[in-house]
Design a protein around this motif. Structure first.
Motif, short mmCIF file in Angstrom:
data_model
loop_
_atom_site.label_atom_id
_atom_site.label_comp_id
_atom_site.label_asym_id
_atom_site.label_seq_id
_atom_site.Cartn_x
_atom_site.Cartn_y
_atom_site.Cartn_z
N ALA A 142 0.82 -1.21 0.00
CA ALA A 142 0.00 0.00 0.00
C ALA A 142 0.85 1.27 0.00
O ALA A 142 0.60 2.19 -0.78
CB ALA A 142 -0.94 0.00 1.21
N ILE A 143 1.87 1.32 0.86
CA ILE A 143 2.67 2.55 0.91
C ILE A 143 3.51 2.72 -0.35
O ILE A 143 3.78 3.85 -0.78
CB ILE A 143 3.56 2.64 2.18
N PHE A 181 -3.58 1.17 -10.66
CA PHE A 181 -3.20 2.02 -9.54
C PHE A 181 -4.41 2.51 -8.76
O PHE A 181 -4.32 2.75 -7.55
CB PHE A 181 -2.34 3.19 -10.03
N LEU A 182 -5.55 2.67 -9.43
CA LEU A 182 -6.78 2.97 -8.69
C LEU A 182 -7.13 1.80 -7.77
O LEU A 182 -7.58 2.00 -6.63
CB LEU A 182 -7.94 3.24 -9.66
N ALA A 183 -6.92 0.59 -8.27
CA ALA A 183 -7.18 -0.60 -7.45
C ALA A 183 -6.21 -0.66 -6.27
O ALA A 183 -6.61 -0.97 -5.14
CB ALA A 183 -7.06 -1.86 -8.31
N LEU A 184 -4.93 -0.35 -6.53
CA LEU A 184 -3.96 -0.35 -5.45
C LEU A 184 -4.26 0.75 -4.43
O LEU A 184 -4.06 0.58 -3.22
CB LEU A 184 -2.54 -0.17 -6.01
N ASP A 185 -4.74 1.90 -4.91
CA ASP A 185 -5.12 2.98 -4.01
C ASP A 185 -6.29 2.55 -3.13
O ASP A 185 -6.31 2.84 -1.92
CB ASP A 185 -5.50 4.22 -4.81
N ALA A 186 -7.27 1.87 -3.72
CA ALA A 186 -8.40 1.36 -2.94
C ALA A 186 -7.94 0.33 -1.91
O ALA A 186 -8.40 0.32 -0.76
CB ALA A 186 -9.44 0.73 -3.89
N PHE A 187 -7.00 -0.51 -2.33
CA PHE A 187 -6.43 -1.50 -1.42
C PHE A 187 -5.70 -0.81 -0.27
O PHE A 187 -5.86 -1.19 0.89
CB PHE A 187 -5.46 -2.40 -2.21
N GLY A 188 -4.93 0.23 -0.61
CA GLY A 188 -4.22 0.97 0.43
C GLY A 188 -5.17 1.62 1.41
O GLY A 188 -4.92 1.64 2.62
#
Length: 205
Positions: free
Chosen positions: A9-10, A88-95
């Protein structure tokens, strides 16, 4: 599981923050600073407000190296990274959901009130993005109708409720992450937004 998710996430937050800094033509120091504020700012704000010391990145300085390294790596790969919008939107949501759960955990370790536990999760999840947008001279995304803070709240509430019901911590975390992530991605896909308050003096005439 949460530790690995936290590192992912970070890293993702640092890379998206680097792109935001690049769009404002910042130098490499600015890129690293925006990345650190975005990836670690929410946790730092949480720690200061609830009295959790030392701050996470002070206790683990290597996090600064990870965040700055990811940000600097984004510079030569900017065109490639920028095209990967949905990953990256998915990773942002995951974060968002992972940070929310970690924030709840920190507050629970201090035996704080349930309401503060949920708020701690929200602060951890959204404040980094708010600071990034402010420093980049943008209106924070979370204030523009995006279903963001609400997702953080729901994720934290599910996680806390599951633990209070004595469910397995790993199962509870997995369910909370799954629900929060799905809700955020649905909001992005279907354009779900919070109701807006629109006030114009001309409306009174």
């Amino acid at each position: 599981m949460l530790l690995i998710a936290f590192y992912i996430a970070i890293t993702a937050e640092a890379m998206t923050a680097a792109l935001a800094a690049g769009r404002r033509n910042m130098d490499w120091f600015g890129v690293c600073l925006i990345a650190c504020v975005t990836a670690l700012g929410g946790g730092s704000m949480r720690d200061v407000l609830i009295g959790h010391y030392p701050l996470t990145w002070v206790a683990n300085p290597y996090l600064l190296l990870l965040v700055c390294g990811a940000a600097l790596l984004t510079i030569p790969l900017a065109r490639v990274v920028d095209r990967l919008k949905w990953p990256f939107l998915a990773l942002d949501a995951f974060g968002l959901v992972v940070f929310s759960i970690i924030g709840c955990n920190i507050a629970m370790e201090l035996d704080l009130h349930p309401m503060i536990i949920i708020v701690s999760g929200i602060i951890t999840g959204i404040v980094g993005g708010i600071l990034r947008d402010v420093l980049c001279n943008d209106i924070p995304l979370v204030f523009q109708g995006e279903l963001y803070a609400t997702v953080s709240l729901i994720t934290g509430a599910i996680y806390y409720a599951g633990l209070m019901l004595d469910f397995s911590p790993d199962l509870t975390a997995a369910v909370a992450i799954g629900v929060g992530f799905t809700l955020r991605m649905l909001a992005l896909t279907l354009k779900w937004e919070m109701p807006r308050f629109v006030y114009d003096r001309q409306m009174r005439k």
